[in-house]
Design a protein around this motif. Structure first.
Motif, PDB file in Angstrom:
ATOM      1  N   ASP A 176      20.368 -15.504  19.531  1.00 43.80           N
ATOM      2  CA  ASP A 176      21.278 -15.862  17.984  1.00 43.80           C
ATOM      3  C   ASP A 176      21.367 -14.033  17.472  1.00 43.80           C
ATOM      4  OD1 ASP A 176      20.800 -18.158  17.583  1.00 43.80           O
ATOM      5  OD2 ASP A 176      19.159 -18.098  16.818  1.00 43.80           O
ATOM      6  N   GLY A 177      21.359 -13.594  18.063  1.00 44.30           N
ATOM      7  CA  GLY A 177      21.818 -12.356  17.457  1.00 44.30           C
ATOM      8  C   GLY A 177      20.839 -11.351  16.831  1.00 44.30           C
ATOM      9  N   ALA A 178      19.506 -11.355  17.352  1.00 45.52           N
ATOM     10  CA  ALA A 178      18.726 -10.241  16.842  1.00 45.52           C
ATOM     11  C   ALA A 178      18.298  -9.300  17.300  1.00 45.52           C
ATOM     12  CB  ALA A 178      16.810 -11.462  16.710  1.00 45.52           C
ATOM     13  N   THR A 179      17.652  -7.622  16.402  1.00 47.37           N
ATOM     14  CA  THR A 179      17.516  -6.569  17.115  1.00 47.37           C
ATOM     15  C   THR A 179      16.051  -6.663  17.826  1.00 47.37           C
ATOM     16  OG1 THR A 179      17.773  -6.403  15.351  1.00 47.37           O
ATOM     17  CG2 THR A 179      19.502  -6.277  16.540  1.00 47.37           C
ATOM     18  N   HIS A 180      15.088  -7.051  17.438  1.00 45.03           N
ATOM     19  CA  HIS A 180      14.077  -6.916  17.589  1.00 45.03           C
ATOM     20  C   HIS A 180      13.374  -7.761  17.652  1.00 45.03           C
ATOM     21  CE1 HIS A 180      15.862  -2.834  16.485  1.00 45.03           C
ATOM     22  NE2 HIS A 180      14.582  -2.237  16.659  1.00 45.03           N
ATOM     23  N   HIS A 181      11.847  -7.508  18.260  1.00 41.89           N
ATOM     24  CA  HIS A 181      10.315  -8.420  18.546  1.00 41.89           C
ATOM     25  C   HIS A 181       9.879  -7.764  17.885  1.00 41.89           C
ATOM     26  CE1 HIS A 181       9.688 -12.158  21.261  1.00 41.89           C
ATOM     27  NE2 HIS A 181       8.522 -11.509  21.767  1.00 41.89           N
TER      28      HIS A 181
END
Length: 159
Positions: free
Chosen positions: A78-83
């Motif tokens: 989904d294009g998220a950048t951080h966990h």
């Protein structure tokens, strides 16, 4: 998608069994005031892509860790950048708490909000978010543990 979940589980397993690289206490430069409350511990490690923060609420200690997906060699569909990960412990006996459910809300610039349900990976709760600006983000985590609600709030300085 199965490959992504397998990579996350492998990474989380590594984190659980790897020795801790954090310092026992956070040092600040002379004259700098700490904004941490007595029940909080912040650790801004040397790794630019890793942030750690601890808090205690009603005898539950939450250890948060925020890392960029790129530093984990992972991509989010989904294009998220951080966990965002959180480990929970019974603060009175230091026992891990493996059964919990909850959500995390991230509040960014211009009051933009992201809300995700935490997934439980054998006691490590995690969700992915997008931090695309170099600003402070508010992180609010609401957890339900054995029918009791716990609220944790802190600032994540995405630099």
């Amino acid at each position: 998608m199965k490959k992504l979940y397998a990579m996350i589980i492998i990474f989380l397993t590594f984190i659980c069994f790897a020795p801790s690289v954090t310092a026992a206490d956070t040092s600040h430069q002379a004259g700098e005031k700490s904004h941490a409350q007595p029940s909080e511990k912040m650790d801004h490690t040397d790794m630019a892509d890793k942030f750690e923060h601890q808090m205690v609420d009603k005898q539950v200690r939450a250890e948060f860790q925020i890392m960029s997906l790129a530093s984990m060699n992972m991509k989010d569909p989904d294009g998220a950048t951080h966990h965002v990960m959180v480990k929970l412990y019974d603060n009175s006996g230091n026992q891990p708490i493996k059964e919990a459910v909850g959500k995390v809300k991230v509040i960014g610039p211009e009051k933009s909000e992201q809300l995700n349900t935490l997934k439980n990976y054998n006691g490590i709760l995690a969700a992915n978010f997008t931090f695309n600006k170099k600003v402070k983000y508010g992180v609010i985590c609401l957890l339900n543990i054995n029918g009791k609600k716990h609220l944790f709030k802190f600032w994540y300085p995405h630099e």
